[in-house]
Enzyme design. Structure first.
Site, mmCIF file in Angstrom:
data_model
loop_
_atom_site.group_PDB
_atom_site.id
_atom_site.type_symbol
_atom_site.label_atom_id
_atom_site.label_comp_id
_atom_site.label_asym_id
_atom_site.label_seq_id
_atom_site.Cartn_x
_atom_site.Cartn_y
_atom_site.Cartn_z
ATOM 1 N N HIS A 101 0.819 -1.219 0.000
ATOM 2 C CA HIS A 101 0.000 0.000 0.000
ATOM 3 C C HIS A 101 0.851 1.266 0.000
ATOM 4 O O HIS A 101 0.345 2.349 -0.261
ATOM 5 C CB HIS A 101 -0.931 -0.001 1.222
ATOM 6 C CG HIS A 101 -2.039 -1.011 1.102
ATOM 7 N ND1 HIS A 101 -3.316 -0.675 0.759
ATOM 8 C CD2 HIS A 101 -2.038 -2.352 1.252
ATOM 9 C CE1 HIS A 101 -4.064 -1.762 0.710
ATOM 10 N NE2 HIS A 101 -3.320 -2.807 1.011
ATOM 11 N N ASP A 132 3.567 9.515 -0.887
ATOM 12 C CA ASP A 132 2.386 8.742 -0.492
ATOM 13 C C ASP A 132 2.183 7.614 -1.493
ATOM 14 O O ASP A 132 2.338 7.834 -2.696
ATOM 15 C CB ASP A 132 1.142 9.655 -0.502
ATOM 16 C CG ASP A 132 0.189 9.343 0.644
ATOM 17 O OD1 ASP A 132 0.057 8.162 0.983
ATOM 18 O OD2 ASP A 132 -0.422 10.288 1.184
HETATM 19 C C1 GDG Z 1 -2.140 3.996 3.348
HETATM 20 C C2 GDG Z 1 -1.085 4.617 2.408
HETATM 21 C C3 GDG Z 1 -2.755 4.488 0.540
HETATM 22 C C4 GDG Z 1 -8.540 10.401 7.610
HETATM 23 N N1 GDG Z 1 -8.911 11.231 8.592
HETATM 24 C C5 GDG Z 1 -10.155 10.871 8.939
HETATM 25 C C6 GDG Z 1 -10.558 9.791 8.141
HETATM 26 N N2 GDG Z 1 -9.532 9.524 7.318
HETATM 27 C C7 GDG Z 1 -9.573 8.477 6.296
HETATM 28 C C8 GDG Z 1 -9.616 9.096 4.920
HETATM 29 C C9 GDG Z 1 -9.041 7.981 4.039
HETATM 30 C C10 GDG Z 1 -8.080 7.291 5.003
HETATM 31 O O1 GDG Z 1 -8.414 7.696 6.332
HETATM 32 C C11 GDG Z 1 -6.638 7.719 4.741
HETATM 33 O O2 GDG Z 1 -6.185 7.089 3.588
HETATM 34 P P1 GDG Z 1 -4.918 7.611 2.766
HETATM 35 O O3 GDG Z 1 -4.846 6.820 1.519
HETATM 36 O O4 GDG Z 1 -5.092 9.063 2.492
HETATM 37 O O5 GDG Z 1 -3.642 7.435 3.707
HETATM 38 P P2 GDG Z 1 -2.997 6.312 4.723
HETATM 39 O O6 GDG Z 1 -3.805 6.185 5.952
HETATM 40 O O7 GDG Z 1 -1.596 6.734 4.935
HETATM 41 O O8 GDG Z 1 -3.069 4.917 3.915
HETATM 42 C C12 GDG Z 1 -1.773 5.391 1.292
HETATM 43 C C13 GDG Z 1 -3.667 3.746 1.503
HETATM 44 O O9 GDG Z 1 -2.926 3.072 2.519
HETATM 45 C C14 GDG Z 1 -4.554 2.717 0.785
HETATM 46 O O10 GDG Z 1 -3.819 1.834 0.001
HETATM 47 O O11 GDG Z 1 -3.551 5.290 -0.315
HETATM 48 O O12 GDG Z 1 -0.827 5.918 0.387
HETATM 49 O O13 GDG Z 1 -0.191 5.462 3.130
HETATM 50 O O14 GDG Z 1 -10.030 7.068 3.659
HETATM 51 O O15 GDG Z 1 -10.941 9.433 4.603
HETATM 52 N N3 GDG Z 1 -11.758 9.200 8.236
HETATM 53 C C15 GDG Z 1 -12.628 9.712 9.175
HETATM 54 N N4 GDG Z 1 -12.296 10.752 9.989
HETATM 55 C C16 GDG Z 1 -11.085 11.368 9.907
HETATM 56 O O16 GDG Z 1 -10.826 12.310 10.664
HETATM 57 N N5 GDG Z 1 -13.844 9.166 9.301
#
Ligand code: GDG
Length: 457
Positions: free
Chosen positions: A158, A366
């Site tokens: 990921h 990322d």
């Molecule tokens: C890893 C990789 C890759 C965030 N704050 C809140 C909240 N979130 C949710 C977002 C989104 C998720 O968390 C974050 O996903 P990301 O992809 O942006 O980042 P990572 O957590 O670092 O994820 C990344 C991912 O895995 C999937 O393969 O894209 O590159 O690092 O869904 O919406 N959700 C809620 N409240 C918050 O305050 N409900």
């Protein structure tokens, strides 16, 4: 159809009502599990203290078995906080300066993977398809093979995979590359990550890329490729439409008093570029005095991994920085930055994305970044906002309608914010519709289907 066995560090266990989990990834994998029947195994998130954990906790839901194990304090320290989060995470995010390599933790990482394999192997049936997720579990296939498991095993990373010059600063890089070569299919978020992997094997003389695209290394021939993860686009768009009526979102709308909203949503993590982003916002406001009292920047940043010292320190740094900018620029009736250090409910988040004229997604590095995709999906087609996106997020390979920025270039990012704020409706619509069309095709369901098709082919 063969059963599916998913293994990941953490498992989104459904609650007693059986309600679907919140995140798109969990929804997609559960849908795939439901279709085929199977197992989802991982760490419970709990410690068993000093004692070896007792048996797995098994929860049955329809044709899916959730199998959870506790880990000892030492395992959690060495495998999770240690090697996974203080070596693999920083190195894969190109932060050699933050990697704290210790042999003890490395051996804990391999030990826990062996333990996972020992718990999983007795549950397997000969034609089960196994899908292992993320950097915590790279050596799992090696350990399963050592126990005689002959099933098809796939792996999806990921997070980014850096080029050899970065990856090979890790003393156990060869074990990690060898661990990946034990899978039948290794999936990455982007073509760049895959090229780094294949290039690393070739450059170090430990592998080759065959004419048909397959790889051969450490005596094995296997497949690899890019499988960019998506979201449940249509469902998230519908969700954001409804969320616009949510009481909290209505309150937020009233409180910004007609100002343009700029939103950032990130776990508190050094890979997300938060300090550079606040600098860019400050630069944007100081360079555009007419924007004083006309914009509000809302940064939602739930705490994560607070046990790791870098994260604890960062929590203070970012809060102090937001406070300093507000002190310097704010007035009695205007707080430029609203910094929220906890999680907001998912419907509220969807409504806030829709409310925001600018989505500011500027990680230093990322794997993909799902926030960028969620922001696009949440927009009002008649009045869409603008995505300002780091060129170093995996999502930048797909979201061509975004304003791409180099997050290290503070002035460039500040200019992009200004351009986003002033962008005419026609251009906003045009940029948005191309991205939305793409996201409607490349959903998380599609990601899951593509990976499993190639693994089973
Ligand atoms: C890893 C990789 C890759 C965030 N704050 C809140 C909240 N979130 C949710 C977002 C989104 C998720 O968390 C974050 O996903 P990301 O992809 O942006 O980042 P990572 O957590 O670092 O994820 C990344 C991912 O895995 C999937 O393969 O894209 O590159 O690092 O869904 O919406 N959700 C809620 N409240 C918050 O305050 N409900």
């Amino acid at each position: 159809m063969s059963r599916l066995v998913v293994v990941s560090n953490r498992v989104p266990v459904p609650d007693k009502s059986g309600a679907a989990p919140a995140g798109g990834l969990a929804v997609a994998l559960q849908a795939a599990l439901k279709e085929r029947g199977g197992i989802w195994m991982g760490w419970s998130g709990k410690s068993s203290g000093e004692e070896e954990p007792a048996d797995l906790t098994i929860l049955e839901q329809g044709n899916i078995t959730f199998a959870l194990t506790d880990l000892t304090d030492r395992d959690v320290d060495e495998y999770y906080h240690g090697f996974a989060n203080r070596v693999l995470w920083p190195i894969c995010h190109y932060r050699l300066d933050l990697a704290e390599y210790a042999r003890k933790e490395m051996s804990g990482y391999f030990r826990v993977n062996r333990f996972f394999a020992a718990k999983l192997a007795p549950m397997l049936e000969p034609d089960d398809i196994i899908w292992v997720h993320d950097y915590h579990l790279i050596p799992l296939a090696t350990e399963l093979r050592a126990l005689g498991v002959k099933n098809k095993i796939g792996f999806f990373l990921h997070i980014p995979l850096p080029p050899a010059d970065v990856l090979f600063t890790m003393p156990v890089h060869e074990e990690i590359m060898k661990g990946l070569a034990e899978y039948d299919l290794v999936g990455f978020q982007t073509d760049h990550d895959f090229a780094n992997f294949a290039g690393g094997l070739v450059r170090e003389g430990i592998g080759e890329q065959l004419a048909d695209g397959r790889l051969t290394s450490f005596g094995r021939t296997f497949k690899g490729g890019a499988y960019p993860i998506g979201i449940e686009t249509e469902a998230f768009a519908a969700y954001a439409r409804r969320a616009a009526k949510h009481a909290m979102v209505a309150k937020a709308r009233a409180s910004i008093e007609g100002r343009n909203l700029i939103i950032g949503v990130d776990r508190l993590d050094y890979s997300k570029g938060l300090t550079q982003r606040i600098d860019a916002f400050e630069k944007f406001v100081t360079a555009n005095p007419e924007q004083h009292n006309k914009v509000t920047y809302l940064q939602v940043t739930p705490k994560s991994r607070s046990e790791v010292p870098e994260y604890e320190a960062m929590q203070r740094t970012v809060a102090e920085q937001a406070g300093r900018v507000n002190g310097a620029l704010g007035t009695v009736d205007w707080v430029p930055i609203r910094y929220i250090n906890r999680s907001v409910a998912r419907p509220v988040l969807a409504g806030l994305y829709r409310l925001a004229r600018v989505g500011l997604v500027t990680p230093l590095r990322d794997g993909m970044n799902l926030v960028a995709k969620e922001y696009v999906a949440a927009q009002d087609p008649d009045d869409p906002g603008v995505l300002v996106l780091s060129r170093f997020a995996g999502a930048a390979r797909e979201l061509k309608g975004a304003l791409l920025v180099n997050p290290y270039d503070i002035e460039g990012a500040a200019n992009a914010i200004a351009r986003a704020i002033h962008m005419p409706l026609d251009e906003r619509k045009q940029r948005w519709s191309g991205m939305m069309e793409h996201l409607k095709k490349q959903t998380v369901q599609r990601w899951c289907d593509d990976f499993l098709r190639d693994l089973t082919a």
